[in-house]
Design a protein around this motif. Sequence first.
Motif, mmCIF file in Angstrom:
data_model
loop_
_atom_site.group_PDB
_atom_site.id
_atom_site.type_symbol
_atom_site.label_atom_id
_atom_site.label_comp_id
_atom_site.label_asym_id
_atom_site.label_seq_id
_atom_site.Cartn_x
_atom_site.Cartn_y
_atom_site.Cartn_z
ATOM 1 N N ARG A 12 0.795 -1.186 0.028
ATOM 2 C CA ARG A 12 -0.210 -0.162 0.200
ATOM 3 C C ARG A 12 0.967 1.239 0.221
ATOM 4 O O ARG A 12 0.755 2.590 -0.392
ATOM 5 C CB ARG A 12 -0.908 -0.424 0.909
ATOM 6 C CG ARG A 12 -2.192 -1.115 1.531
ATOM 7 C CD ARG A 12 -2.967 -0.778 2.085
ATOM 8 N NE ARG A 12 -4.093 -1.325 2.054
ATOM 9 C CZ ARG A 12 -4.836 -1.777 3.580
ATOM 10 N NH1 ARG A 12 -4.888 -1.427 4.350
ATOM 11 N NH2 ARG A 12 -6.107 -2.756 3.001
ATOM 12 N N THR A 14 4.390 1.587 -0.761
ATOM 13 C CA THR A 14 4.425 1.549 -2.608
ATOM 14 C C THR A 14 3.836 2.072 -3.486
ATOM 15 O O THR A 14 4.106 3.230 -4.275
ATOM 16 C CB THR A 14 5.045 0.242 -3.112
ATOM 17 O OG1 THR A 14 5.919 -0.393 -1.597
ATOM 18 C CG2 THR A 14 5.924 0.438 -3.478
ATOM 19 N N GLY A 15 2.371 2.064 -3.497
ATOM 20 C CA GLY A 15 1.539 2.217 -4.412
ATOM 21 C C GLY A 15 1.283 3.804 -3.743
ATOM 22 O O GLY A 15 0.614 4.383 -5.081
ATOM 23 N N ALA A 16 1.289 4.119 -2.979
ATOM 24 C CA ALA A 16 0.789 5.488 -2.527
ATOM 25 C C ALA A 16 1.851 5.925 -3.296
ATOM 26 O O ALA A 16 1.363 7.671 -3.353
ATOM 27 C CB ALA A 16 0.408 5.897 -1.096
ATOM 28 N N LEU A 18 3.948 5.431 -5.237
ATOM 29 C CA LEU A 18 4.006 5.334 -6.349
ATOM 30 C C LEU A 18 3.075 6.226 -7.290
ATOM 31 O O LEU A 18 3.151 7.759 -8.207
ATOM 32 C CB LEU A 18 4.043 3.969 -7.789
ATOM 33 C CG LEU A 18 5.076 2.948 -7.551
ATOM 34 C CD1 LEU A 18 5.160 1.909 -7.924
ATOM 35 C CD2 LEU A 18 6.468 4.056 -8.156
ATOM 36 N N THR A 19 1.660 6.355 -6.905
ATOM 37 C CA THR A 19 0.642 7.381 -7.436
ATOM 38 C C THR A 19 1.270 8.572 -7.303
ATOM 39 O O THR A 19 1.237 9.956 -7.702
ATOM 40 C CB THR A 19 -0.501 7.402 -6.638
ATOM 41 O OG1 THR A 19 -0.544 5.970 -6.738
ATOM 42 C CG2 THR A 19 -2.234 7.933 -6.706
ATOM 43 N N LEU A 20 1.711 9.065 -6.289
ATOM 44 C CA LEU A 20 2.170 10.412 -5.251
ATOM 45 C C LEU A 20 3.175 11.484 -6.378
ATOM 46 O O LEU A 20 3.106 11.998 -6.912
ATOM 47 C CB LEU A 20 2.442 10.556 -4.300
ATOM 48 C CG LEU A 20 3.426 12.058 -3.789
ATOM 49 C CD1 LEU A 20 2.122 13.051 -4.012
ATOM 50 C CD2 LEU A 20 3.864 12.126 -2.234
ATOM 51 N N LEU A 22 3.931 9.738 -9.680
ATOM 52 C CA LEU A 22 3.302 10.213 -10.746
ATOM 53 C C LEU A 22 2.281 11.283 -10.961
ATOM 54 O O LEU A 22 2.427 11.662 -11.864
ATOM 55 C CB LEU A 22 2.394 8.773 -11.465
ATOM 56 C CG LEU A 22 1.357 9.002 -12.305
ATOM 57 C CD1 LEU A 22 2.907 9.185 -13.480
ATOM 58 C CD2 LEU A 22 0.529 8.259 -12.378
ATOM 59 N N ILE A 23 2.149 11.883 -9.958
ATOM 60 C CA ILE A 23 0.949 13.211 -9.789
ATOM 61 C C ILE A 23 2.043 14.431 -9.801
ATOM 62 O O ILE A 23 1.442 15.634 -10.370
ATOM 63 C CB ILE A 23 0.334 13.738 -8.803
ATOM 64 C CG1 ILE A 23 -0.757 12.004 -9.041
ATOM 65 C CG2 ILE A 23 -0.234 14.917 -8.239
ATOM 66 C CD1 ILE A 23 -1.880 11.950 -6.900
#
Length: 94
Positions: A12, A14-16, A18-20, A22-23
């Motif tokens: 979770r 790592t996913g957060a 990566l999302t941050l 990307l943004i």
Amino acid sequence: MTIRTKATTRGRLTGALLTLLLILLLLPLCVADGAKAEPAQITQAKREAQELRALIESTSIELEQGRRSLQRCQGKVGGHRGSAREERSAARQN
């Protein structure tokens, strides 16, 4: 009740992250498009303002020429009226 393990929490996180990431990578691109659009609008507004100034200047020149023509015509009409009065006065005296 869900049992959270280190692997699920790490996934979770790592996913957060990566999302941050990307943004954060896409945000400057969006802002850059907005920054590019504004100067074009400013340039267009300046061009329109310059065209309006030129129109006002030419209209002002035409107005001044019209005013001078009107004054000349009024002077001629005034001169003709004066001549007509003199002629009527002379005709009445004869």
